[in-house]
Design a protein around this motif. Structure first.
Motif, PDB file in Angstrom:
ATOM      1  N   GLU A  10       0.839  -1.206   0.000  1.00 38.36           N
ATOM      2  CA  GLU A  10       0.000   0.000   0.000  1.00 38.36           C
ATOM      3  C   GLU A  10       0.872   1.253   0.000  1.00 38.36           C
ATOM      4  N   GLU A  12       0.469   3.862   1.765  1.00 37.21           N
ATOM      5  CA  GLU A  12       0.723   4.316   3.141  1.00 37.21           C
ATOM      6  C   GLU A  12       1.946   3.607   3.724  1.00 37.21           C
ATOM      7  N   GLU A  15       5.039   5.298   2.282  1.00 34.93           N
ATOM      8  CA  GLU A  15       5.277   6.560   2.997  1.00 34.93           C
ATOM      9  C   GLU A  15       5.958   6.314   4.341  1.00 34.93           C
TER      10      GLU A  15
END
Length: 206
Positions: A10, A12, A15
């Motif tokens: 993902e 996220e 990040e």
């Protein structure tokens, strides 16, 4: 000693890992609860920090699929996590357009481990030692006795995976003498990479 976090799926998670001093990020393109498509892999890798090397993980895939993944997703390392033969690896290397693409081969470790098993994979750039479990090619979250590999010296990179987390990573490093530590489920909560767990992992290394 370098760190790889595997099973990224993902944005996220990308990040999160971009904020830590790890060296490799793994993306699984074969059957797994963390499997992603090539299209998604391309997006995730495009958002990866530029100095973080993307690793594509494959299990017994046709070489044509691996080559497509390298082309589409721009992975820099191909990690072969199945029963791929030396002939397969030689054929794959001959088919790779870029000679800068590295190949890592998994060796599943059991109690009666024979070092001679490694000799036939000298053409690989790295050997990844993973826990042997019948019917599974990885992702079990289980460790093996790292003393089995501590005295193994390789001309290739020596990589350790399987059940590593913040609590045992220092022990894993000290016993295995690995060049790369590969972490996956040990830094997850509900199959998503957990910032707090990764932070604790690095704090315990330091």
């Amino acid at each position: 000693m370098k760190i790889k976090i595997c099973g990224i799926k993902e944005l996220e998670e990308v990040e999160i890992i971009n904020d830590f001093k790890l060296n490799y990020a793994g993306f699984i393109f074969s059957d797994s609860k963390r499997k992603i498509s090539l299209a998604k892999g391309r997006i995730l890798i495009e958002n990866l920090r530029k100095d973080l090397l993307p690793v594509g993980v494959f299990v017994n895939e046709d070489i044509s699929f691996v080559l497509r993944a390298v082309e589409i997703c721009k992975v820099k390392i191909v990690q072969l996590h199945g029963d791929e033969s030396p002939r397969y690896i030689r054929k794959l290397r001959g088919s790779l357009k870029s000679k800068n693409i590295k190949i890592w081969k998994v060796i599943h470790v059991e109690e009666r481990f024979f070092v001679k098993k490694l000799e036939k994979y000298k053409m690989a750039d790295g050997i990844l030692f993973e826990t042997m479990k019948k019917g599974a090619y990885g992702g079990t979250g289980e460790t093996f006795d790292w003393n089995i590999i501590k005295d193994i010296k390789l001309d290739q990179k020596k990589i350790l995976a399987g059940g590593i987390n913040s609590e045992n990573i220092k022990k894993a490093i000290n016993i295995s003498k690995a060049d790369v530590i590969d972490v996956n489920s040990g830094v997850e909560t509900n199959l998503i990479k957990d910032r707090k767990k990764i932070k604790l992992l690095f704090e315990n290394i330091n």
